[in-house]
Motif scaffolding. Sequence first.
Motif, PDB file in Angstrom:
ATOM      1  N   GLN A 250      30.467  92.560  74.255  1.00 47.22           N
ATOM      2  CA  GLN A 250      30.575  92.976  75.647  1.00 47.22           C
ATOM      3  C   GLN A 250      30.550  94.497  75.768  1.00 47.22           C
ATOM      4  O   GLN A 250      29.909  95.059  76.658  1.00 47.22           O
ATOM      5  CB  GLN A 250      31.869  92.429  76.247  1.00 47.22           C
ATOM      6  CG  GLN A 250      32.118  92.900  77.677  1.00 47.22           C
ATOM      7  CD  GLN A 250      33.530  92.626  78.132  1.00 47.22           C
ATOM      8  OE1 GLN A 250      34.094  91.592  77.791  1.00 47.22           O
ATOM      9  NE2 GLN A 250      34.098  93.541  78.885  1.00 47.22           N
ATOM     10  N   THR A 251      31.243  95.183  74.855  1.00 49.51           N
ATOM     11  CA  THR A 251      31.262  96.643  74.880  1.00 49.51           C
ATOM     12  C   THR A 251      29.881  97.218  74.580  1.00 49.51           C
ATOM     13  O   THR A 251      29.469  98.216  75.184  1.00 49.51           O
ATOM     14  CB  THR A 251      32.290  97.173  73.865  1.00 49.51           C
ATOM     15  OG1 THR A 251      33.567  96.585  74.128  1.00 49.51           O
ATOM     16  CG2 THR A 251      32.424  98.686  73.966  1.00 49.51           C
ATOM     17  N   LEU A 252      29.150  96.594  73.658  1.00 45.44           N
ATOM     18  CA  LEU A 252      27.785  97.043  73.357  1.00 45.44           C
ATOM     19  C   LEU A 252      26.887  96.892  74.579  1.00 45.44           C
ATOM     20  O   LEU A 252      26.063  97.772  74.876  1.00 45.44           O
ATOM     21  CB  LEU A 252      27.226  96.249  72.176  1.00 45.44           C
ATOM     22  CG  LEU A 252      27.860  96.542  70.806  1.00 45.44           C
ATOM     23  CD1 LEU A 252      27.314  95.579  69.754  1.00 45.44           C
ATOM     24  CD2 LEU A 252      27.604  97.982  70.383  1.00 45.44           C
ATOM     25  N   ILE A 253      27.028  95.771  75.295  1.00 46.98           N
ATOM     26  CA  ILE A 253      26.244  95.576  76.525  1.00 46.98           C
ATOM     27  C   ILE A 253      26.578  96.664  77.541  1.00 46.98           C
ATOM     28  O   ILE A 253      25.688  97.241  78.181  1.00 46.98           O
ATOM     29  CB  ILE A 253      26.520  94.175  77.113  1.00 46.98           C
ATOM     30  CG1 ILE A 253      25.984  93.091  76.183  1.00 46.98           C
ATOM     31  CG2 ILE A 253      25.891  94.032  78.495  1.00 46.98           C
ATOM     32  CD1 ILE A 253      26.383  91.674  76.587  1.00 46.98           C
ATOM     33  N   THR A 254      27.873  96.960  77.674  1.00 51.36           N
ATOM     34  CA  THR A 254      28.298  97.991  78.634  1.00 51.36           C
ATOM     35  C   THR A 254      27.753  99.358  78.246  1.00 51.36           C
ATOM     36  O   THR A 254      27.247 100.108  79.096  1.00 51.36           O
ATOM     37  CB  THR A 254      29.833  98.042  78.701  1.00 51.36           C
ATOM     38  OG1 THR A 254      30.331  96.756  79.082  1.00 51.36           O
ATOM     39  CG2 THR A 254      30.297  99.077  79.712  1.00 51.36           C
TER      40      THR A 254
END
Length: 312
Positions: A250-254
């Motif tokens: 999720q952090t990579l997507i953000t």
Amino acid sequence: MKRTKRLLSYGGLFTVLTLLLSACSNTQTHRQPPTGFLYGPIYHWLGLPMQHLITWIANLFGNPPDYGWAILLITLIVRLVLLPLMLSQSKSTLRQQHRREAIKPQLDDIQKRQAAATTPEEKSALSQEMMATMKANGVSMTGGIGCLPMLIQLPVFSALYMAIQYSPAIFKTTFLGISLGQTNIVVAVLAGLTYVVQGYLSLIGLPESQKKQMQTMMMMSPAMTFFIALVSPAGLGLYFFAGGILAIFQTLITNFYYMPRIKAEVAADIKKNPPKPVKAVETPTKPKPVPKPVTTTTTKPSRNRNAGKQHK
């Protein structure tokens, strides 16, 4: 103040969860379901439904039921349900961080004057000026960061703990050689490390001034996760570990999808609407004491009544 509120929020959640988990004294032995006034209803409404859900999902994986994969699937479902909320919160946080960076010179000036203020009246007036500056430029005092996702997951933590602790089938089963009902330091370390990686990734792209503010909070989450996983059944640690891996994605997507777009959006908005300076609030000053008028009393010279007689 903002950092203190965050620490208190996470600390409060940590305390509540620790007290709830420590109510059942020993995770090394299976125990009978609680029947007390407080924990009986909690088990009835949270632990028992979770126990039935884990058993039902585990039976889908074949016979004998695989409770480890059931816990992983429940983790995935919970994270998918929370994903829109968490992504929305991440986008809001990024916008607030970049808007705050745009008015940083104004905020630094106010903070310098606050440090030089000598009276409570001056400090209060400068605090009002800072709040007015942030409000005029659309910057939130909380920075868009909240603990709602953790609050939503708190019942899930408690339900999983009780389902594993009070179900003999789940408590005694193993998954990849790990006993789900026993504490396991390897699972606890892996769970903590996933949130260390997630916290490090969340700092990428932030201004240096904000990285320093976020580092303390980013280290609290891995420490809390490690401690809870260390004193809990490995099944709950497995939930934290899988949740940490999903949080990394999720952090990579953000970082690589939302952050460039939000930066461009905020930059365009700031170019169109530059930061609004706020009129400095007049700092009240204590009135100087007015000196009291000095009253002088004039005394008339006394005339000696016997003076004439003496001349005679």
